[in-house]
Write a protein that holds these residues in place. Structure first.
Motif, PDB file in Angstrom:
ATOM      1  N   LYS A   1     -38.985 -58.891 -13.872  1.00 26.15           N
ATOM      2  CA  LYS A   1     -38.495 -57.540 -13.625  1.00 26.15           C
ATOM      3  C   LYS A   1     -37.588 -57.482 -12.390  1.00 26.15           C
ATOM      4  CE  LYS A   1     -42.736 -55.467 -14.654  1.00 26.15           C
ATOM      5  NZ  LYS A   1     -43.771 -54.698 -14.041  1.00 26.15           N
ATOM      6  N   MET A   2     -37.742 -58.516 -11.547  1.00 25.10           N
ATOM      7  CA  MET A   2     -36.979 -58.523 -10.300  1.00 25.10           C
ATOM      8  C   MET A   2     -35.489 -58.761 -10.537  1.00 25.10           C
ATOM      9  SD  MET A   2     -38.494 -60.599  -7.129  1.00 25.10           S
ATOM     10  CE  MET A   2     -37.438 -60.762  -5.708  1.00 25.10           C
TER      11      MET A   2
ATOM     12  N   GLN B   1     -32.732 -56.051 -10.230  1.00 31.64           N
ATOM     13  CA  GLN B   1     -33.373 -54.746 -10.027  1.00 31.64           C
ATOM     14  C   GLN B   1     -33.409 -54.408  -8.537  1.00 31.64           C
ATOM     15  OE1 GLN B   1     -34.507 -52.365 -11.934  1.00 31.64           O
ATOM     16  NE2 GLN B   1     -33.757 -53.449 -13.728  1.00 31.64           N
TER      17      GLN B   1
ATOM     18  N   PHE C   1     -37.972 -53.492  -5.902  1.00 26.17           N
ATOM     19  CA  PHE C   1     -39.157 -54.342  -6.072  1.00 26.17           C
ATOM     20  C   PHE C   1     -39.767 -54.717  -4.709  1.00 26.17           C
ATOM     21  CE2 PHE C   1     -41.135 -58.567  -6.816  1.00 26.17           C
ATOM     22  CZ  PHE C   1     -42.143 -58.129  -7.643  1.00 26.17           C
TER      23      PHE C   1
ATOM     24  N   CYS D   1     -46.981 -57.691 -10.339  1.00 21.58           N
ATOM     25  CA  CYS D   1     -46.306 -58.946 -10.691  1.00 21.58           C
ATOM     26  C   CYS D   1     -47.329 -60.086 -10.733  1.00 21.58           C
ATOM     27  CB  CYS D   1     -45.248 -59.269  -9.649  1.00 21.58           C
ATOM     28  SG  CYS D   1     -45.937 -59.317  -7.989  1.00 21.58           S
TER      29      CYS D   1
END
Ligand code: ADP
Ligand code: ASP
Ligand code: MG
Length: 451
Positions: A325-326, A329, A332, A379
């Motif tokens: 997801k990082m 993005q 985070f 995470c």
């Protein structure tokens, strides 16, 4: 005209026995001390805290044996220094408080952090009483007064690691020490301990006497802060780990602060902040060899070597967080640091890549299971323990071509886990396996600081 105000601090080994106290007292006289901050006698804080642990475990015999040990060692010094009746009564009162606290903890099988601080503070309260007498014997022409530092060292109620309230400290010092430096009186006071607004005794954290002395020096706008210990100043690395370490005559505040934060026990990590704020020069020397020189910590030094010193910090944990997801993005890292903030965990070194971030923390914080739980909701979390963080301290160390290569060459077969370079121009640090930390330090010291 502003008067000079000299603050001197003596650590536990400089308070070890009557002889050490008298030697330290002579330094106070020779260096025109106005305020002297002392630690507990060597080993006493450990023993006091052990009483708390033994009390919790219901180990009555061991707790009592420690109470007797502490009493006897202080009585011996009191007799050797010829303590007067009034001071002897004051010392007896402290022994009474010690016995009561030990008994209370034994009865309850519980030592709150507040009780622990009250107990630990007895070490400095006893040593300062004795040291006032030692100084009075040496400084015969001056008045020597004992100051209960709790009148001025106002802190919050974070027992065990209390935070000083610097504005209050300054005001309280002006109230309680209005003439300091103007007459020849010398004040002796305690390091390490403080008091909340409601009158509860606190401590600033282990090794905190250096910090106390710096805070008091700041409050007074002192001319100099001298830290007297058992080594002739700050050395290129801990002399106990590397016999070829040599004392550094001059070092900048920024380098010394990095060194302290990254593990050089010679100064408590927070010591230099107040001295830097108040621009007070700091000297570190040995009370065993006061004439052997030491280290001056200044804003500027004549030389600015690439590598000035190195330090290590044991028991480090490495937390690696990763999530796809990082990728591309934002937000985070913000989420991660919010979790660290909520769990009150401080991060030392950090590196990031596109999908992961790795950071070091003191392994003790990993006992807090909430941290890992909260992070794993966000995470993937990997935790490694028993690592050692090695820091090389110097100048422009973050952008010197070829340095990393020389470090790897010197380390040989020792494996490096994480490197953190770039954030500070004074620090290059990396992690190695705990079992290889000391050897890594010796190899690097040999390669960079022994020629
Ligand atoms: P004190 O009781 O006087 O506060 P400490 O034991 O806290 O003394 O600090 C002094 C010790 O710090 C030294 O005996 C030495 O082993 C250790 N030390 C660690 N790193 C360094 C360094 N770079 N230079 C000098 N001493 C160091
Ligand atoms: N006596 C305290 C300790 O041992 C504080 C100090 O010595 O700096 O932690
Ligand atoms: Mg210390």
């Amino acid at each position: 005209m502003s008067v000079s105000k000299n603050v001197l601090k003596f650590g536990g080994t400089s308070m070890a026995d009557a002889k050490a106290m008298l030697r330290s007292a002579q330094i106070c006289l020779d260096h025109h001390a106005h305020l002297v901050v002392v630690s507990a006698t060597s080993g006493t804080t450990n023993q006091l805290l052990e009483i708390a642990s033994m009390g919790e475990q219901g180990q009555r015999d061991r707790a009592h044996a420690l109470v007797v040990l502490i009493k006897n060692k202080h009585i011996l010094i009191a007799h050797e220094l010829g303590l007067g009746e009034v001071e002897m009564n004051a010392l007896e009162n402290l022994f009474g408080e010690l016995a009561t606290l030990a008994e209370g903890i034994l009865l309850m099988r519980e030592a709150s952090s507040r009780a622990r601080d009250r107990l630990a503070a007895l070490g400095e309260r006893m040593s300062s009483l004795l040291f006032r007498q030692a100084l009075a014997l040496v400084a015969t022409k001056q008045e020597v007064r004992l100051l209960d530092v709790r009148k001025v060292m106002r802190t919050d109620d974070n027992f065990g690691q209390a935070r000083p309230m610097t504005d209050d400290i300054r005001k309280l010092m002006a109230t309680h020490l209005p003439t300091l430096g103007e007459d020849s009186a010398i004040y002796v006071t305690q390091g390490f301990i403080g008091e909340t607004e409601d009158g509860f005794t606190t401590t600033l954290g282990r090794g905190g006497s250096d910090y106390s002395a710096a805070l008091l020096a700041e409050g007074l706008e002192a001319s100099v802060l001298e830290i007297w210990t058992d080594v002739t100043g700050i050395a290129t690395t801990d002399p106990r780990l590397c016999p070829k370490a040599r004392s550094i005559p001059e070092i900048t505040f920024k380098e010394a602060a990095e060194l302290a934060v990254f593990g050089a026990k010679v100064l408590h990590p927070t010591t230099l902040a107040p001295a830097m704020r108040a621009r007070i020069p700091v000297f570190v020397g040995s009370s065993y060899e006061p004439k052997a020189g030491g280290t001056w910590i200044r804003w500027q030094t004549e030389d600015a070597p690439l590598v000035r010193a190195m330090a290590l910090r044991k028991n480090q944990g490495l937390i690696t967080l990763s999530t796809p997801k990082m990728l591309n993005q934002y937000g985070f890292l913000y989420e991660i640091f919010k979790i660290f903030n909520q769990n009150q965990v401080s991060v030392d070194a950090i590196t990031t890549s596109e999908i992961s971030v790795a950071m070091t923390v003191d392994a003790s914080v990993l006992a807090n299971k909430n941290l890992a739980r909260d992070l794993s909701e966000l995470c993937e979390v990997k935790i490694e323990q028993s690592l050692t963080l090695i820091s090389m301290i110097g100048n422009n160390i973050n952008h010197t071509a070829g340095l990393a290569l020389s470090i790897f060459e010197a380390l040989g077969s020792i494996n490096v886990r994480m490197i953190c370079q770039g954030a500070s121009i004074h620090n290059f640090c990396f992690l190695v396996e705990g079992t290889q930390g000391e050897e890594a330090l010796r190899r690097l010291h040999k390669a960079f600081l022994e020629n």
